[in-house]
Design a protein around this motif. Structure first.
Motif, PDB file in Angstrom:
ATOM      1  N   MET A   1       0.833  -1.196   0.000  1.00 29.74           N
ATOM      2  CA  MET A   1       0.000   0.000   0.000  1.00 29.74           C
ATOM      3  C   MET A   1       0.873   1.254   0.000  1.00 29.74           C
ATOM      4  O   MET A   1       1.931   1.287   0.624  1.00 29.74           O
ATOM      5  CB  MET A   1      -0.851  -0.031   1.250  1.00 29.74           C
ATOM      6  CG  MET A   1      -1.958   0.942   1.160  1.00 29.74           C
ATOM      7  SD  MET A   1      -3.286   0.506   2.252  1.00 29.74           S
ATOM      8  CE  MET A   1      -3.864  -0.993   1.575  1.00 29.74           C
ATOM      9  N   ALA A   2       0.423   2.221  -0.736  1.00 31.65           N
ATOM     10  CA  ALA A   2       1.285   3.386  -0.893  1.00 31.65           C
ATOM     11  C   ALA A   2       1.445   4.128   0.416  1.00 31.65           C
ATOM     12  O   ALA A   2       0.543   4.209   1.213  1.00 31.65           O
ATOM     13  CB  ALA A   2       0.701   4.315  -1.934  1.00 31.65           C
ATOM     14  N   ASP A 204      -6.483  13.500  -9.791  1.00 30.82           N
ATOM     15  CA  ASP A 204      -5.458  12.460  -9.891  1.00 30.82           C
ATOM     16  C   ASP A 204      -6.030  11.077  -9.671  1.00 30.82           C
ATOM     17  O   ASP A 204      -5.358  10.075  -9.897  1.00 30.82           O
ATOM     18  CB  ASP A 204      -4.358  12.709  -8.850  1.00 30.82           C
ATOM     19  CG  ASP A 204      -3.646  14.015  -9.118  1.00 30.82           C
ATOM     20  OD1 ASP A 204      -3.292  14.246 -10.276  1.00 30.82           O
ATOM     21  OD2 ASP A 204      -3.484  14.813  -8.171  1.00 30.82           O
ATOM     22  N   VAL A 205      -7.232  11.015  -9.173  1.00 29.81           N
ATOM     23  CA  VAL A 205      -7.875   9.715  -8.963  1.00 29.81           C
ATOM     24  C   VAL A 205      -8.762   9.455 -10.181  1.00 29.81           C
ATOM     25  O   VAL A 205      -9.762  10.138 -10.377  1.00 29.81           O
ATOM     26  CB  VAL A 205      -8.730   9.715  -7.682  1.00 29.81           C
ATOM     27  CG1 VAL A 205      -9.255   8.330  -7.392  1.00 29.81           C
ATOM     28  CG2 VAL A 205      -7.941  10.245  -6.512  1.00 29.81           C
ATOM     29  N   ALA A 206      -8.353   8.458 -10.974  1.00 31.68           N
ATOM     30  CA  ALA A 206      -9.127   8.197 -12.189  1.00 31.68           C
ATOM     31  C   ALA A 206     -10.236   7.203 -11.892  1.00 31.68           C
ATOM     32  O   ALA A 206     -10.093   6.362 -10.997  1.00 31.68           O
ATOM     33  CB  ALA A 206      -8.198   7.641 -13.255  1.00 31.68           C
ATOM     34  N   PRO A 244      -9.914  -4.101  -2.606  1.00 35.43           N
ATOM     35  CA  PRO A 244      -8.674  -4.840  -2.785  1.00 35.43           C
ATOM     36  C   PRO A 244      -7.464  -3.904  -2.785  1.00 35.43           C
ATOM     37  O   PRO A 244      -7.619  -2.709  -3.022  1.00 35.43           O
ATOM     38  CB  PRO A 244      -8.831  -5.494  -4.169  1.00 35.43           C
ATOM     39  CG  PRO A 244     -10.251  -5.333  -4.533  1.00 35.43           C
ATOM     40  CD  PRO A 244     -10.807  -4.208  -3.752  1.00 35.43           C
ATOM     41  N   PRO A 245      -6.274  -4.450  -2.530  1.00 32.27           N
ATOM     42  CA  PRO A 245      -5.087  -3.608  -2.498  1.00 32.27           C
ATOM     43  C   PRO A 245      -4.868  -2.894  -3.838  1.00 32.27           C
ATOM     44  O   PRO A 245      -5.163  -3.461  -4.890  1.00 32.27           O
ATOM     45  CB  PRO A 245      -3.940  -4.593  -2.245  1.00 32.27           C
ATOM     46  CG  PRO A 245      -4.544  -5.872  -1.889  1.00 32.27           C
ATOM     47  CD  PRO A 245      -5.975  -5.853  -2.266  1.00 32.27           C
ATOM     48  N   GLY A 246      -4.390  -1.706  -3.765  1.00 30.27           N
ATOM     49  CA  GLY A 246      -4.020  -0.974  -4.975  1.00 30.27           C
ATOM     50  C   GLY A 246      -5.170  -0.348  -5.722  1.00 30.27           C
ATOM     51  O   GLY A 246      -5.013   0.116  -6.840  1.00 30.27           O
ATOM     52  N   THR A 247      -6.359  -0.321  -5.105  1.00 33.81           N
ATOM     53  CA  THR A 247      -7.497   0.260  -5.825  1.00 33.81           C
ATOM     54  C   THR A 247      -7.625   1.764  -5.583  1.00 33.81           C
ATOM     55  O   THR A 247      -8.571   2.384  -6.037  1.00 33.81           O
ATOM     56  CB  THR A 247      -8.820  -0.422  -5.441  1.00 33.81           C
ATOM     57  OG1 THR A 247      -8.798  -0.683  -4.053  1.00 33.81           O
ATOM     58  CG2 THR A 247      -9.017  -1.700  -6.204  1.00 33.81           C
ATOM     59  N   GLY A 248      -6.697   2.312  -4.822  1.00 33.88           N
ATOM     60  CA  GLY A 248      -6.680   3.766  -4.695  1.00 33.88           C
ATOM     61  C   GLY A 248      -7.271   4.310  -3.406  1.00 33.88           C
ATOM     62  O   GLY A 248      -7.642   5.471  -3.351  1.00 33.88           O
ATOM     63  N   THR A 250      -5.708   4.761  -0.437  1.00 31.03           N
ATOM     64  CA  THR A 250      -4.801   5.758   0.132  1.00 31.03           C
ATOM     65  C   THR A 250      -4.772   7.007  -0.735  1.00 31.03           C
ATOM     66  O   THR A 250      -4.735   8.130  -0.230  1.00 31.03           O
ATOM     67  CB  THR A 250      -3.392   5.157   0.256  1.00 31.03           C
ATOM     68  OG1 THR A 250      -3.514   3.837   0.757  1.00 31.03           O
ATOM     69  CG2 THR A 250      -2.538   5.960   1.172  1.00 31.03           C
ATOM     70  N   VAL A 385      -4.151   8.843 -16.756  1.00 30.78           N
ATOM     71  CA  VAL A 385      -3.501   9.601 -15.674  1.00 30.78           C
ATOM     72  C   VAL A 385      -2.023   9.265 -15.606  1.00 30.78           C
ATOM     73  O   VAL A 385      -1.168  10.146 -15.502  1.00 30.78           O
ATOM     74  CB  VAL A 385      -4.186   9.293 -14.317  1.00 30.78           C
ATOM     75  CG1 VAL A 385      -3.350   9.798 -13.153  1.00 30.78           C
ATOM     76  CG2 VAL A 385      -5.570   9.896 -14.270  1.00 30.78           C
ATOM     77  N   HIS A 386      -1.726   7.984 -15.711  1.00 33.34           N
ATOM     78  CA  HIS A 386      -0.333   7.580 -15.487  1.00 33.34           C
ATOM     79  C   HIS A 386       0.558   7.701 -16.716  1.00 33.34           C
ATOM     80  O   HIS A 386       1.776   7.587 -16.590  1.00 33.34           O
ATOM     81  CB  HIS A 386      -0.280   6.169 -14.904  1.00 33.34           C
ATOM     82  CG  HIS A 386      -0.745   6.137 -13.486  1.00 33.34           C
ATOM     83  ND1 HIS A 386       0.018   6.582 -12.439  1.00 33.34           N
ATOM     84  CD2 HIS A 386      -1.930   5.773 -12.950  1.00 33.34           C
ATOM     85  CE1 HIS A 386      -0.669   6.476 -11.321  1.00 33.34           C
ATOM     86  NE2 HIS A 386      -1.852   5.982 -11.609  1.00 33.34           N
ATOM     87  N   ALA A 411      -2.896   0.371  -8.904  1.00 33.45           N
ATOM     88  CA  ALA A 411      -1.470   0.308  -8.597  1.00 33.45           C
ATOM     89  C   ALA A 411      -0.733  -0.516  -9.647  1.00 33.45           C
ATOM     90  O   ALA A 411       0.384  -0.170 -10.054  1.00 33.45           O
ATOM     91  CB  ALA A 411      -1.270  -0.296  -7.220  1.00 33.45           C
ATOM     92  N   ALA A 414      -0.320   1.655 -12.714  1.00 27.02           N
ATOM     93  CA  ALA A 414       0.749   2.635 -12.500  1.00 27.02           C
ATOM     94  C   ALA A 414       2.098   1.946 -12.681  1.00 27.02           C
ATOM     95  O   ALA A 414       3.026   2.498 -13.293  1.00 27.02           O
ATOM     96  CB  ALA A 414       0.631   3.217 -11.101  1.00 27.02           C
TER      97      ALA A 414
HETATM   98  P1  ADP Z   1      -4.612   1.100  -1.734  1.00 34.18           P
HETATM   99  O1  ADP Z   1      -4.464   2.081  -0.633  1.00 34.18           O
HETATM  100  O2  ADP Z   1      -6.029   0.888  -2.137  1.00 34.18           O
HETATM  101  O3  ADP Z   1      -3.911  -0.193  -1.519  1.00 34.18           O
HETATM  102  P2  ADP Z   1      -3.179   3.045  -3.178  1.00 34.18           P
HETATM  103  O4  ADP Z   1      -4.096   4.187  -3.023  1.00 34.18           O
HETATM  104  O5  ADP Z   1      -2.013   3.009  -2.275  1.00 34.18           O
HETATM  105  O6  ADP Z   1      -3.954   1.709  -3.030  1.00 34.18           O
HETATM  106  O7  ADP Z   1      -2.730   2.984  -4.684  1.00 34.18           O
HETATM  107  C1  ADP Z   1      -1.392   2.827  -5.060  1.00 34.18           C
HETATM  108  C2  ADP Z   1      -1.085   3.586  -6.306  1.00 34.18           C
HETATM  109  O8  ADP Z   1      -1.854   3.104  -7.398  1.00 34.18           O
HETATM  110  C3  ADP Z   1      -1.430   5.045  -6.210  1.00 34.18           C
HETATM  111  O9  ADP Z   1      -0.389   5.772  -5.665  1.00 34.18           O
HETATM  112  C4  ADP Z   1      -1.678   5.414  -7.665  1.00 34.18           C
HETATM  113  O10 ADP Z   1      -0.485   5.702  -8.319  1.00 34.18           O
HETATM  114  C5  ADP Z   1      -2.236   4.134  -8.252  1.00 34.18           C
HETATM  115  N1  ADP Z   1      -3.697   4.175  -8.343  1.00 34.18           N
HETATM  116  C6  ADP Z   1      -4.556   3.343  -7.692  1.00 34.18           C
HETATM  117  N2  ADP Z   1      -5.816   3.624  -8.012  1.00 34.18           N
HETATM  118  C7  ADP Z   1      -5.786   4.676  -8.860  1.00 34.18           C
HETATM  119  C8  ADP Z   1      -6.794   5.439  -9.530  1.00 34.18           C
HETATM  120  N3  ADP Z   1      -8.067   5.180  -9.391  1.00 34.18           N
HETATM  121  N4  ADP Z   1      -6.366   6.444 -10.305  1.00 34.18           N
HETATM  122  C9  ADP Z   1      -5.073   6.717 -10.454  1.00 34.18           C
HETATM  123  N5  ADP Z   1      -4.091   6.042  -9.854  1.00 34.18           N
HETATM  124  C10 ADP Z   1      -4.422   5.021  -9.067  1.00 34.18           C
END
Ligand code: ADP
Length: 652
Positions: A1-2, A204-206, A244-248, A250, A385-386, A411, A414
């Motif tokens: 997680m970021a 920044d959140v797509a 799930p992890p990496g869905t944005g 954070t 975005v990325h 994630a 990205a």
């Molecule tokens: P989580 O907290 O759900 O595990 P994160 O928010 O840490 O995931 O996401 C990790 C990285 O993935 C973010 O820093 C970003 O670069 C990318 N990312 C995830 N979801 C998105 C989104 N919806 N739009 C743009 N970037 C995203």
């Protein structure tokens, strides 16, 4: 997680500087030096001042007492007799080495006991006239230096060790957050983002449109509370982001911080709990107190499942009392602050299912927002975005890329974009091409190509047939995923792989499950059909198959024998307790049904491969020749894929 970007000044330091406290903690170092200097001086003085010569009782009696050279005797602490020689005798005779100016004591000896000393002294002075006899003076003298050393030194050593341990635990001493000060370990380690410090915005959140609407409302609650309260509405206290992890999750929280322009405290669930008992609860108290002082404000607790796990029956078996105390403290704090205090708690977790129910009840995290893996459209938005900052070639088609990355989280995407840029840079390209993106995707799914891995011809043949088996089976099973490419280039831990385009279904029916089981067994069945024996290479497949079969039977109610029963436990209670919610007989039946299910699927796959042996052979040969085979080559071998409507007989 970021991770959140670390704030240069955390809340604790800000507090300490405003309170005029030294950021280093402990006492000033110059004081330590002064104390040390005094102690060394004392020791020096002590040893220098006491330069009386050692002498024995008999020589004292013979040489000094009898000749009446002694001026006085002082017995110190009932132990040592100090002898002072008459001034006029110094510097001559036996005392030639002693300067007349030397104050004394000039000699000393240990007396043993006072009684024997007095008796012997009396006896020795018998012949001396009473007026010339020496009187003894008794004094008690405290050796301050020795006492101080004996008491203070161990104390100093203990404090030094303690400070060292605390600093190590505090994550690197000064500047390392609350651990910078030895007395701050009960303080919260939340990072404070002041207004304007987070530069992430909702742009920044797509994707995640619905989620963004909800989260934007949180920002609005804080900015214009009166808009809601004037109608009597209560502002929610907590918002839980589950997904799930990496869905944005954070990222969303960072966007909230960026847009709300209120103080934002960010902390991870695991940071509450440490080695010390009671620290977690105290940190929670401290965090909420700070947030309330600075309200309106937001508290963000990432990975709240670290403390918010449901308190199951088997609690006594695990030492998680500390976690429970921390959780209770959070609950108390959330209950404690009235509605409309202007503090909103945002929390994120990957495991909403295992959270304690007490956390989820209204009045605490009364809003739960579910984030899903991005859909095709959302993936495209995330790619957009990325790829914004990247130098893209003309052949880039984000439409195709998003279509070929099902199941990827934000994630992952990205990561793909960055990986593609790295691959292109490695080859000194001027722009990133589509091929780099493909390579990056492959690499993320299956790991790095290991072209140098040595594989014997025989093994390569087995791998080729294995992968061809997967490909052939999934091609002829109408419910299996669409095959994109097959490769026998070793990557990461796998020796070969087949790439599919998974259907983005939300629910699967029994036939779809069965077809997927068969496709997964295709590799092993091909080895069986072609070589008459199987290898150890199907470990991953078998693991997947077994898990899926158990889920079908025990969770999804897809087995006739067991009927419409599910032993799935969304509360996670069974997971924690050691007993199963079903009888031994049912357990046996589940095992039996799973075995039957897998065996039937295996036989069906074998039959299918025997029927299509020619195509299987053709694909295996092509793989051995080209190592990587794409969809169009597959079409030349297999022809058209069976249409959805075609009914393929399903045996169970
Ligand atoms: P989580 O907290 O759900 O595990 P994160 O928010 O840490 O995931 O996401 C990790 C990285 O993935 C973010 O820093 C970003 O670069 C990318 N990312 C995830 N979801 C998105 C989104 N919806 N739009 C743009 N970037 C995203």
């Amino acid at each position: 997680m970021a991770e959140f970007r670390q704030n240069n000044e955390d809340s604790d330091q800000q507090q300490s500087s405003s309170g005029g406290r030294r950021p280093g903690g402990g006492f000033p170092s110059w004081l330590l030096w002064v104390v040390a200097a005094i102690m060394v001086g004392q020791i020096f003085f002590y040893f220098n001042s006491n330069n009386a010569r050692e002498i024995s009782w008999s020589s004292f009696k013979r040489e000094m007492l009898v000749s009446q050279d002694v001026d006085k005797i002082t017995v110190v602490n009932k132990e040592v007799a100090e002898i002072y020689i008459k001034k006029e005798k110094l510097g001559q005779g036996p005392y030639a080495s002693i300067k007349p100016s030397e104050a004394g004591p000039h000699y000393k000896f240990n007396i043993g006991s006072i009684e024997s000393f007095e008796k012997e002294l009396d006896e020795a002075q018998q012949d001396i006239s009473p007026e010339n006899r020496i009187e003894v003076e008794y004094v008690n003298r405290t050796n301050w230096t020795g006492s101080i050393l004996a008491w203070v030194l161990p104390l100093v050593i203990i404090i030094a060790i303690w400070m060292f341990i605390l600093r190590r635990m505090g994550g690197g001493g000064v500047g390392g957050g609350a651990g910078g000060n030895i007395f701050d370990f009960g303080k919260s380690r939340a990072k404070l983002f002041e207004k304007g410090q987070s530069n992430v915005t909702f742009d920044d959140v797509a994707g995640l449109e619905e989620v963004k609407v909800e989260v934007k409302e949180v920002v609005d609650f804080l900015k214009n509370p009166s808009r809601y309260t004037r109608l009597g509405a209560k502002i929610p206290k907590g918002v839980l982001l589950v997904g799930p992890p990496g869905t944005g999750k954070t990222l969303l929280a960072r966007a909230v911080a960026g847009e709300a322009s209120v103080p934002f405290y960010s902390i991870s669930g695991s940071e509450f709990v440490e080695m010390f008992v009671g620290v977690g609860a105290s940190r929670v108290r401290d965090l909420f107190q700070k947030a309330k002082q600075n309200s309106p404000s937001i508290i963000f607790i990432d990975e709240i499942d670290a403390i918010g796990r449901s308190r199951g029956k088997a609690v006594s078996l695990q030492s998680n009392d500390e976690r429970e105390n921390t959780l209770n403290q959070i609950l108390t704090e959330m209950d404690g602050f009235g509605t409309n205090t202007g503090v909103i708690v945002l929390a994120a977790t990957n495991r909403g299912d295992i959270l304690d129910r007490a956390l989820l009840r209204p009045g605490r995290f009364d809003r739960q927002i579910y984030l899903e893996l991005p859909t095709l459209k959302e993936r495209k938005a995330i790619f957009l975005v990325h790829t914004k900052g990247l130098k893209l070639g003309n052949d880039i088609d984000l439409e195709v890329l998003s279509a070929q990355t099902p199941g990827f989280s934000g994630a992952d995407i990205a990561n793909v974009c960055n990986e593609a840029a790295l691959i292109a840079a490695r080859q000194d390209k001027n722009a990133i091409e589509m091929k780099d993106f493909y390579d990056a995707t492959d690499r993320i799914i299956a790991g790095l190509e290991k072209k140098s891995k040595i594989i014997s011809e025989g093994e390569k043949k087995v791998i080729a047939y294995h992968e061809a088996g997967h490909a052939t089976a999934s091609w002829y099973l109408k419910n299996a995923d669409t095959l994109l490419k097959v490769s026998i280039v070793p990557r990461g831990r796998s020796l070969g792989a087949a790439w599919y385009l998974p259907q983005e279904n939300v629910i699967y029916n029994k036939n779809q499950f069965l077809d997927r089981l068969c496709a997964a067994l295709g590799g092993r069945a091909a080895e069986d059909v072609v070589f008459g024996q199987v290898s150890s290479g199907a470990l991953d497949d078998l693991e997947k198959v077994t898990k899926q079969a158990y889920m079908m039977v025990a969770y999804y109610g897809l087995n006739e024998e067991l009927g419409n029963i599910s032993f799935y436990d969304s509360t996670g209670q069974y997971e924690q307790s050691l007993h199963r919610p079903y009888s031994e007989a049912t357990a046996e039946k589940i095992d039996e049904e799973v075995r039957k299910l897998v065996e039937n699927a295996y036989q069906r796959t074998k039959k299918l491969l025997q029927d299509h042996r020619t195509e299987l052979e053709a694909l295996a040969h092509l793989l051995l020749q080209k190592e990587v085979v794409f969809q169009k080559d597959l079409e030349t071998i297999f022809g058209e894929r069976p249409k959805e409507e075609e009914e393929v007989p399903v045996s169970q």
